[in-house]
Design a protein around this motif. Structure first.
Motif, short mmCIF file in Angstrom:
data_model
loop_
_atom_site.label_atom_id
_atom_site.label_comp_id
_atom_site.label_asym_id
_atom_site.label_seq_id
_atom_site.Cartn_x
_atom_site.Cartn_y
_atom_site.Cartn_z
N ILE A 151 -9.19 -10.86 1.11
CA ILE A 151 -9.25 -9.52 1.72
C ILE A 151 -7.98 -8.75 1.37
CG2 ILE A 151 -9.25 -8.28 3.92
CD1 ILE A 151 -11.04 -10.52 5.00
N THR A 152 -6.84 -9.42 1.49
CA THR A 152 -5.58 -8.80 1.09
C THR A 152 -5.65 -8.38 -0.37
OG1 THR A 152 -4.52 -10.36 2.59
CG2 THR A 152 -3.09 -9.15 1.13
N GLY A 153 -6.17 -9.29 -1.22
CA GLY A 153 -6.25 -9.01 -2.65
C GLY A 153 -7.14 -7.84 -2.97
N ILE A 154 -8.28 -7.73 -2.29
CA ILE A 154 -9.22 -6.63 -2.56
C ILE A 154 -8.56 -5.29 -2.29
CG2 ILE A 154 -11.34 -5.53 -1.75
CD1 ILE A 154 -12.57 -8.24 -1.38
N VAL A 155 -7.82 -5.22 -1.16
CA VAL A 155 -7.19 -3.95 -0.81
C VAL A 155 -6.06 -3.62 -1.80
CG1 VAL A 155 -6.01 -2.69 1.02
CG2 VAL A 155 -7.81 -4.27 1.60
N VAL A 156 -5.29 -4.65 -2.21
CA VAL A 156 -4.23 -4.40 -3.18
C VAL A 156 -4.83 -3.98 -4.53
CG1 VAL A 156 -2.37 -5.48 -4.49
CG2 VAL A 156 -2.54 -5.85 -2.05
N ALA A 157 -5.98 -4.59 -4.91
CA ALA A 157 -6.63 -4.21 -6.17
C ALA A 157 -7.03 -2.75 -6.12
CB ALA A 157 -7.84 -5.10 -6.42
N LEU A 158 -7.52 -2.28 -4.96
CA LEU A 158 -7.89 -0.87 -4.85
C LEU A 158 -6.65 0.01 -5.01
CD1 LEU A 158 -10.18 1.23 -4.08
CD2 LEU A 158 -9.02 1.28 -1.88
N ALA A 159 -5.53 -0.39 -4.38
CA ALA A 159 -4.30 0.39 -4.51
C ALA A 159 -3.86 0.44 -5.96
CB ALA A 159 -3.21 -0.21 -3.62
N ALA A 160 -3.95 -0.71 -6.66
CA ALA A 160 -3.56 -0.74 -8.08
C ALA A 160 -4.47 0.16 -8.90
CB ALA A 160 -3.62 -2.18 -8.59
N THR A 161 -5.78 0.16 -8.58
CA THR A 161 -6.72 1.01 -9.30
C THR A 161 -6.38 2.49 -9.10
OG1 THR A 161 -8.41 -0.65 -8.90
CG2 THR A 161 -9.16 1.48 -9.66
N ALA A 162 -6.05 2.85 -7.85
CA ALA A 162 -5.71 4.25 -7.57
C ALA A 162 -4.45 4.64 -8.34
CB ALA A 162 -5.49 4.44 -6.07
N LEU A 163 -3.48 3.74 -8.41
CA LEU A 163 -2.25 4.02 -9.15
C LEU A 163 -2.57 4.17 -10.64
CD1 LEU A 163 0.78 4.34 -9.06
CD2 LEU A 163 1.03 1.87 -9.20
N ALA A 164 -3.43 3.28 -11.17
CA ALA A 164 -3.80 3.36 -12.58
C ALA A 164 -4.50 4.68 -12.89
CB ALA A 164 -4.70 2.18 -12.96
N LEU A 188 0.84 -1.20 0.00
CA LEU A 188 0.00 0.00 0.00
C LEU A 188 0.88 1.26 0.00
CD1 LEU A 188 -2.96 -0.68 2.45
CD2 LEU A 188 -3.02 -0.48 -0.02
N LEU A 189 1.93 1.23 0.82
CA LEU A 189 2.84 2.38 0.87
C LEU A 189 3.53 2.60 -0.48
CD1 LEU A 189 4.89 2.50 4.18
CD2 LEU A 189 3.29 4.16 3.25
N VAL A 190 3.98 1.48 -1.09
CA VAL A 190 4.66 1.58 -2.39
C VAL A 190 3.71 2.17 -3.44
CG1 VAL A 190 5.74 0.26 -4.24
CG2 VAL A 190 6.25 -0.29 -1.87
N ALA A 191 2.43 1.72 -3.40
CA ALA A 191 1.45 2.26 -4.35
C ALA A 191 1.29 3.76 -4.13
CB ALA A 191 0.11 1.54 -4.18
N THR A 248 4.22 17.02 5.04
CA THR A 248 4.02 17.15 6.48
C THR A 248 4.71 16.00 7.23
OG1 THR A 248 1.83 17.92 5.87
CG2 THR A 248 2.25 17.63 8.20
N ARG A 249 5.42 16.38 8.30
CA ARG A 249 6.21 15.36 9.00
C ARG A 249 5.32 14.33 9.68
NH1 ARG A 249 11.63 15.33 10.21
NH2 ARG A 249 11.79 17.38 9.27
N TRP A 250 4.26 14.75 10.38
CA TRP A 250 3.42 13.78 11.11
C TRP A 250 2.76 12.81 10.14
CZ3 TRP A 250 -1.67 13.08 9.99
CH2 TRP A 250 -2.39 14.14 9.43
N LEU A 251 2.47 13.30 8.95
CA LEU A 251 1.82 12.44 7.96
C LEU A 251 2.75 11.30 7.57
CD1 LEU A 251 -0.74 12.33 6.10
CD2 LEU A 251 0.68 13.39 4.36
N ARG A 252 4.01 11.64 7.32
CA ARG A 252 4.98 10.61 6.94
C ARG A 252 5.10 9.57 8.05
NH1 ARG A 252 8.48 12.52 2.95
NH2 ARG A 252 7.31 13.88 1.58
N TRP A 253 5.21 10.05 9.29
CA TRP A 253 5.34 9.12 10.42
C TRP A 253 4.12 8.23 10.53
CZ3 TRP A 253 9.54 7.55 12.56
CH2 TRP A 253 10.65 8.40 12.63
N ALA A 254 2.94 8.83 10.40
CA ALA A 254 1.70 8.05 10.56
C ALA A 254 1.60 6.99 9.47
CB ALA A 254 0.49 8.98 10.50
N LEU A 255 2.10 7.31 8.27
CA LEU A 255 2.01 6.34 7.17
C LEU A 255 2.88 5.11 7.42
CD1 LEU A 255 2.01 8.65 4.03
CD2 LEU A 255 0.16 7.22 4.83
N VAL A 256 4.10 5.33 7.96
CA VAL A 256 5.00 4.18 8.14
C VAL A 256 4.80 3.51 9.50
CG1 VAL A 256 6.77 5.05 6.59
CG2 VAL A 256 6.88 5.62 9.00
#
Lengths: 95, 309, 104
Positions: free
Chosen positions: C73-86, B154-157, B242-250
């Protein structure tokens, strides 16, 4: 008993199909969106029916989430309809 | 018999929605059909007893996908043109779709009806996992590395989304800066719904340790109501630097990784001794929920861009 | 009324998943706009999820298999992330193309 609930469920699915017809026909974007909101209502009813049919009341949480978030698509629609997607059609009354 | 009638009706409607979403010229109509499709898929999940998946699908389908796609549609307008395709492309698509669909169908109907699966193994070890919901046990204990890697995906995306920001957009707020009429319908709705959404979201995370629910489902609900407050112009999304945002994300993946490393003292990476499994999982779930919710909000809002003058 | 189901639930939903995969692939490959392709990609994904989840429900007496559920469930969330990236890539492409048209 569970069969009776599922029979009612089939009836609900048919009302949902009626709304699908309106999504297909339109003619306006707003008509399609309103019909989609209507299917949201039918969907929540279906979840409640399925919870009763299986006796697993944890399923009601799904209905809760659907009821909470169903209107979000309508908000996004209103946003997409406003110029550059940032405003709110109600603002036009003022300016 | 009635049960089969119900299942078949759901599947026919699902296929009709999918068909309507992939055919026709009207993109808006396709998106609306896709929103209805997400609703029907949740119903289908309930029929095969996968309540946890139905919750995730309902929250993502109703709360996030619609907002994401309709937002993209609003911003693209007529800019989304069709690429030039060779003649006969429709025919090739038709043959490929029908062929692969038929092949998968053939494989499904040939499956043995008494597939063993892993249910018995999971239930036998459920006691040791620290939680009562077998799906949460698989997600955060037995196959914890899946969830750990997913939170990193999710973070990478998100980094991917941010990296397509324009040169002038970097450092600004993600997405459009929204506004609405003060005291209007949209603003009132944006004030009213999050209060209920917070309660429901927190409830779903908490319920996840003993019944259907969990960090992903609860996090998605929280993300959806947060997006609503931003759409209603009540809150501006924080600047991406924003610094807090980065921290909250990781923080979510970070805490998960930290607890996983502590497992090395108990034997191996990602192993929770039974005595501390419950508090460890609940702690990971709470932090993970916050990070997931924040990441999803930022993913849906899109790359940072310069505010219009 | 009622009685035994004519056809097992898992088989109905498994076959439905297979049909959805076919429909989604058709939508993905036919000449259409980028946004519609992103949408079709999501239909293929959810068809695969449904198929996978249905195979985990072949013995209803033991309930749905939790392992596929967790993976989905993992797949659904990753699919959403892929959609947002697309979607982000698509909007960036539209922005760049618009800029190039003005220069030309």
């Amino acid at each position: 008993m569970s069969d009776w609930y599922l029979a009612i469920g089939i009836g609900l699915l048919l009302t949902l199909a009626g709304a699908l017809f309106r999504v297909w026909r339109g003619p306006d974007a707003a008509d399609r969106m309103m019909a989609a909101q209507l299917t949201g209502t039918a969907g929540i009813a279906l979840v409640v029916i399925l919870a009763a049919a299986s006796g697993d009341w944890a399923m009601l949480d799904v209905g809760l989430v659907l009821a909470l978030l169903a209107a979000l698509a309508a908000v996004a629609f209103v946003k997409a309809a406003s110029p550059n997607g940032a405003g709110d059609p109600e603002e036009d009354d003022l300016s | 018999m009635i049960a089969s009638g119900f299942d078949i009706t759901v599947c026919v409607l699902l296929c009709l929605c999918a068909l309507a979403a992939v055919t026709g010229r009207d993109t808006f109509r396709a998106i609306v059909f896709f929103i209805v499709y997400g609703l029907l898929i949740s119903v289908a999940w309930l029929r095969i007893d996968a309540i946890d998946v139905a919750l995730a699908e309902a929250a993502i389908g109703a709360g996030l996908t619609g907002v994401l796609l309709l937002g993209a549609f609003g911003q693209m307008g007529s800019a989304d043109t069709m690429a030039r395709e060779p003649r006969g492309a429709v025919l090739i698509a038709l043959v490929a779709g029908a062929g692969i669909g038929a092949a998968v169908l053939f494989a499904v109907q040939g499956l043995p009806p008494e597939g063993a699966g892993l249910t018995a193994e999971v239930l036998a070890q459920l006691e040791a996992s620290g939680v009562g919901n077998p799906v949460t046990a698989v997600l955060l204990n037995f196959r914890g590395y899946d969830t750990l890697l997913e939170s990193i995906v999710l973070l990478v995306a998100l980094i991917g989304v941010w990296s397509v920001a324009s040169e002038t957009g970097w450092g600004e707020r993600p997405g459009i800066v929204h506004h609405a009429r003060a005291g209007g319908t949209l603003q009132s709705f944006g004030r009213f719904l999050p209060a209920i959404g917070l309660v429901i979201g927190a409830y779903i995370v908490w319920a996840g340790s003993s019944g259907p629910g969990g960090a992903f489902q609860g996090g998605t609900v929280l993300a959806a109501v947060a997006i609503l407050t931003i759409l209603a112009g009540l809150v501006d999304a924080p600047r991406v630097t924003t610094r807090w945002l980065r921290w909250a994300l990781v923080m979510g993946p970070g805490v998960f990784l930290g607890v996983a490393l502590l497992g090395l003292f108990g034997g191996a990476f990602l192993v929770f001794p039974q005595a501390v499994a419950y508090p460890a999982i609940v702690a990971i779930e709470i932090v993970l929920t916050a990070s997931i919710a924040l990441t999803l909000v930022l993913l849906v809002l899109g790359p940072p861009r310069e505010a219009p003058q | 009324m009622g009685g035994d189901p004519i056809i097992a639930s898992w088989l109905v939903y498994g076959c439905c998943g297979a049909v959805l995969v076919g429909l989604g692939l058709f939508g993905f490959m036919r000449p259409t706009t980028t946004l519609r392709r992103v949408l079709a990609f999501n239909i293929v994904g959810s068809g695969i999820f449904l198929l996978f989840g249905a195979t985990g429900y072949r013995v209803p007496s033991t309930g749905a298999d939790p392992v596929p559920q967790a993976l989905i469930i993992t797949g659904i969330v990753v699919a959403l992330a892929a959609t947002a990236l697309a979607v982000a890539l698509m909007l960036a492409l539209a922005r760049v193309s618009a800029g190039r048209d003005e220069d030309a």
